[in-house]
Enzyme design. Structure first.
Site, PDB file in Angstrom:
ATOM      1  N   HIS A  35      -3.664   7.149   2.161  1.00 59.32           N
ATOM      2  CA  HIS A  35      -3.963   5.850   1.671  1.00 59.32           C
ATOM      3  C   HIS A  35      -5.196   5.262   2.218  1.00 59.32           C
ATOM      4  O   HIS A  35      -5.517   5.727   3.373  1.00 59.32           O
ATOM      5  CB  HIS A  35      -3.046   4.711   2.028  1.00 59.32           C
ATOM      6  CG  HIS A  35      -3.096   3.258   1.892  1.00 59.32           C
ATOM      7  ND1 HIS A  35      -3.717   2.765   0.480  1.00 59.32           N
ATOM      8  CD2 HIS A  35      -3.146   2.207   2.728  1.00 59.32           C
ATOM      9  CE1 HIS A  35      -3.788   1.603   0.637  1.00 59.32           C
ATOM     10  NE2 HIS A  35      -3.687   1.049   1.920  1.00 59.32           N
ATOM     11  N   ASN A  84     -10.004  -0.455  -0.510  1.00 62.04           N
ATOM     12  CA  ASN A  84      -8.509  -0.617  -0.685  1.00 62.04           C
ATOM     13  C   ASN A  84      -7.896  -1.231  -2.048  1.00 62.04           C
ATOM     14  O   ASN A  84      -8.230  -2.256  -2.263  1.00 62.04           O
ATOM     15  CB  ASN A  84      -7.797  -1.182   0.549  1.00 62.04           C
ATOM     16  CG  ASN A  84      -6.621  -1.014   0.493  1.00 62.04           C
ATOM     17  OD1 ASN A  84      -5.926  -0.618   0.044  1.00 62.04           O
ATOM     18  ND2 ASN A  84      -6.046  -1.668   1.828  1.00 62.04           N
ATOM     19  N   CYS A 124       0.728  -1.247  -0.081  1.00 62.78           N
ATOM     20  CA  CYS A 124      -0.046   0.002  -0.013  1.00 62.78           C
ATOM     21  C   CYS A 124       0.895   1.265   0.226  1.00 62.78           C
ATOM     22  O   CYS A 124       0.421   2.318  -0.233  1.00 62.78           O
ATOM     23  CB  CYS A 124      -0.929   0.014   1.273  1.00 62.78           C
ATOM     24  SG  CYS A 124      -2.104  -1.445   0.987  1.00 62.78           S
TER      25      CYS A 124
HETATM   26  N1  ACO Z   1     -18.643  -9.219   8.365  1.00 58.35           N
HETATM   27  C1  ACO Z   1     -18.958  -9.676   9.589  1.00 58.35           C
HETATM   28  N2  ACO Z   1     -18.025  -9.696  10.794  1.00 58.35           N
HETATM   29  C2  ACO Z   1     -16.697  -9.869  10.502  1.00 58.35           C
HETATM   30  C3  ACO Z   1     -16.356  -9.399   9.096  1.00 58.35           C
HETATM   31  C4  ACO Z   1     -17.224  -9.294   8.198  1.00 58.35           C
HETATM   32  N3  ACO Z   1     -16.784  -9.158   6.933  1.00 58.35           N
HETATM   33  N4  ACO Z   1     -14.894  -9.602   9.165  1.00 58.35           N
HETATM   34  C5  ACO Z   1     -14.347 -10.048  10.615  1.00 58.35           C
HETATM   35  N5  ACO Z   1     -15.772 -10.093  11.342  1.00 58.35           N
HETATM   36  C6  ACO Z   1     -15.920 -10.289  12.608  1.00 58.35           C
HETATM   37  C7  ACO Z   1     -14.701 -10.988  13.260  1.00 58.35           C
HETATM   38  O1  ACO Z   1     -14.641 -12.331  12.982  1.00 58.35           O
HETATM   39  C8  ACO Z   1     -14.877 -10.631  14.622  1.00 58.35           C
HETATM   40  O2  ACO Z   1     -15.704 -11.508  15.319  1.00 58.35           O
HETATM   41  P1  ACO Z   1     -15.446 -12.146  16.797  1.00 58.35           P
HETATM   42  O3  ACO Z   1     -15.381 -11.042  17.693  1.00 58.35           O
HETATM   43  O4  ACO Z   1     -16.397 -13.081  16.983  1.00 58.35           O
HETATM   44  O5  ACO Z   1     -14.212 -13.107  16.527  1.00 58.35           O
HETATM   45  C9  ACO Z   1     -15.455  -9.336  14.673  1.00 58.35           C
HETATM   46  O6  ACO Z   1     -16.047  -9.133  13.468  1.00 58.35           O
HETATM   47  C10 ACO Z   1     -14.278  -8.009  14.891  1.00 58.35           C
HETATM   48  O7  ACO Z   1     -13.232  -8.395  14.135  1.00 58.35           O
HETATM   49  P2  ACO Z   1     -11.982  -7.325  13.997  1.00 58.35           P
HETATM   50  O8  ACO Z   1     -10.820  -8.108  13.121  1.00 58.35           O
HETATM   51  O9  ACO Z   1     -11.625  -6.911  15.651  1.00 58.35           O
HETATM   52  O10 ACO Z   1     -12.632  -6.228  13.478  1.00 58.35           O
HETATM   53  P3  ACO Z   1     -12.110  -4.635  13.281  1.00 58.35           P
HETATM   54  O11 ACO Z   1     -12.686  -3.729  13.916  1.00 58.35           O
HETATM   55  O12 ACO Z   1     -10.375  -4.666  13.715  1.00 58.35           O
HETATM   56  O13 ACO Z   1     -12.094  -4.335  11.774  1.00 58.35           O
HETATM   57  C11 ACO Z   1     -10.630  -4.638   9.759  1.00 58.35           C
HETATM   58  C12 ACO Z   1     -11.411  -5.408  10.823  1.00 58.35           C
HETATM   59  C13 ACO Z   1     -11.437  -3.695   8.922  1.00 58.35           C
HETATM   60  C14 ACO Z   1      -9.773  -5.495   8.968  1.00 58.35           C
HETATM   61  C15 ACO Z   1      -9.697  -3.670  10.584  1.00 58.35           C
HETATM   62  O14 ACO Z   1      -8.874  -4.425  11.528  1.00 58.35           O
HETATM   63  C16 ACO Z   1      -8.498  -2.947   9.687  1.00 58.35           C
HETATM   64  O15 ACO Z   1      -8.684  -2.034   8.810  1.00 58.35           O
HETATM   65  N6  ACO Z   1      -7.350  -3.408   9.837  1.00 58.35           N
HETATM   66  C17 ACO Z   1      -5.982  -2.676   8.923  1.00 58.35           C
HETATM   67  C18 ACO Z   1      -6.368  -2.775   7.206  1.00 58.35           C
HETATM   68  C19 ACO Z   1      -4.859  -2.341   6.927  1.00 58.35           C
HETATM   69  O16 ACO Z   1      -4.522  -1.031   7.155  1.00 58.35           O
HETATM   70  N7  ACO Z   1      -4.111  -2.791   6.123  1.00 58.35           N
HETATM   71  C20 ACO Z   1      -2.953  -2.365   5.513  1.00 58.35           C
HETATM   72  C21 ACO Z   1      -2.966  -2.037   4.152  1.00 58.35           C
HETATM   73  S1  ACO Z   1      -3.527  -3.558   3.110  1.00 58.35           S
HETATM   74  C22 ACO Z   1      -1.832  -3.692   2.120  1.00 58.35           C
HETATM   75  O17 ACO Z   1      -0.918  -3.322   2.460  1.00 58.35           O
HETATM   76  C23 ACO Z   1      -2.020  -4.766   1.279  1.00 58.35           C
END
Ligand code: ACO
Length: 336
Positions: A259, A289, A118
């Site tokens: 980003h 993204n 990214c």
């Molecule tokens: N729909 C419904 N529920 C979901 C989904 C979905 N699509 N995805 C995950 N959940 C559930 C999980 O299973 C979890 O359930 P549990 O509590 O029963 O275990 C719950 O939702 C919470 O999951 P988290 O992973 O804690 O959710 P969070 O609020 O952290 O959001 C996300 C997840 C959106 C991925 C976030 O962590 C994020 O944006 N991370 C950073 C991404 C990023 O910046 N990436 C870098 C760039 S990418 C690159 O370089 C290629």
């Protein structure tokens, strides 16, 4: 420009390409156990564009470059170098940049791919700017393009909802140092973050076999919570660092183009800079993204919407797999 003056690089044209197929959150509700409400509230994403069968990164990169060349009315033979930032090249080799060079008929150009996930576009933009500064090159094409749908597991709700496909391109040309263009940048990487965001299979460590395919090792893997924690801190830190190093207050910044991985990360970084909504570029709702394409797509949208004028101070920031991250300060130039 006299021979005494040092030269630097400015962006003079921008192009973009998004495939016409759209996958909405409601479409994803029918594919995995998710809801539009979860995706929207946790990420700020509504929909994303995806390639059709047979369309790959080089095709999107070429379309973005053609859009730019049309606007700039530049003969492709005048391009000196093509840098394509991507983690989803058409194939390991030849480089996507070579395929784009051939598609454009840029017969005097050389080129290469740059892999920094990214942060790829920011790293490529800085590299291109240094090439212009060297005095050896005058037209450097910098493209960010990724076909994330090619490496996503569409049965994994934790990752498949986050990404889209797209490409953006900018042209770098020389300008007088300090007046306009790319003024400053801070770039970093920390490989200890590799364990949180990766695609394991297909490389020299784990060449493709029937077993790696069965084990789904050719798909992106992310520890979302861990990446979120680092992204929120380091993208905000580096944005503030580049602003402070250039004595820019919140009032001095016309637009912040970060980003687009998660609206909550975007908002936290903007808040750290003390910016209001009208100083922030966010298009994650429409594109999700797109990895290396997010920042050039953001610039293209800002120009289309008339949000940037020559002389405006712009801050770019990125964070991605590696980990890689960076911030850049640009004094905006006339865009064709
Ligand atoms: N729909 C419904 N529920 C979901 C989904 C979905 N699509 N995805 C995950 N959940 C559930 C999980 O299973 C979890 O359930 P549990 O509590 O029963 O275990 C719950 O939702 C919470 O999951 P988290 O992973 O804690 O959710 P969070 O609020 O952290 O959001 C996300 C997840 C959106 C991925 C976030 O962590 C994020 O944006 N991370 C950073 C991404 C990023 O910046 N990436 C870098 C760039 S990418 C690159 O370089 C290629």
């Amino acid at each position: 420009m006299s021979s005494q003056q040092r030269r630097t690089a400015k962006i003079t044209a921008i192009g973009k390409y998004l495939p016409d197929k759209i996958l909405s959150n409601f479409d994803l509700e029918k594919m995995v156990d998710t809801t539009d409400e979860w995706i929207w509230s946790r990420t700020g994403i509504r929909e994303r564009h995806l390639v059709r069968d047979g369309e790959a990164t080089s095709h999107m990169a070429t379309q973005a470059a053609l859009d730019l060349l049309r606007k700039r009315q530049l003969d492709p033979k005048k391009i000196d170098c093509i840098i394509v930032a991507t983690v989803t090249p058409d194939m390991f080799f030849p480089a996507t940049a070579c395929l784009v060079q051939n598609n454009l008929g840029a017969t005097r150009a050389w080129g290469f791919d740059l892999s920094a996930a990214c942060s790829g576009f920011l790293f490529a933009l800085d590299t291109g700017a240094r090439m212009i500064e060297s005095g050896q090159y005058s037209n450097v094409l910098v493209i960010g393009a990724d076909t994330m749908s090619a490496i996503l597991d569409y049965t994994d709700r934790a990752t498949c909802v986050l990404f889209g496909d797209g490409a953006g391109a900018v042209l770098l040309e020389p300008c007088e140092e300090g007046t306009e263009g790319i003024i400053d940048s801070i770039l970093r990487c920390d490989g200890s973050g590799a364990e949180y965001l990766y695609m394991e299979g297909g490389g020299s460590l784990l060449p493709p076999t029937a077993e790696t395919v069965a084990n789904k090792q050719h798909f992106l893997v992310q520890d979302g919570r861990a990446v979120f924690k680092y992204a929120v801190k380091w993208m905000a830190d580096i944005s503030a660092e580049v602003a402070e190093r250039n004595s820019l207050t919140s009032q001095d910044i016309r637009l912040f183009i970060p980003h687009q991985a998660n609206k909550r990360i975007i908002d936290a970084s903007a808040e750290r800079l003390g910016l209001t909504e009208d100083q922030l570029l966010s298009n994650i709702d429409r594109y999700a993204n797109t990895t290396a394409a997010t920042i050039p797509l953001g610039m293209a949208d800002a120009v289309e919407d008339g949000r940037l004028q020559p002389g405006d101070n712009v801050i770019l920031a990125a964070f991605g797999a590696g980990f890689t991250w960076g911030g850049m300060y640009i004094r905006w130039s006339k865009i064709h």
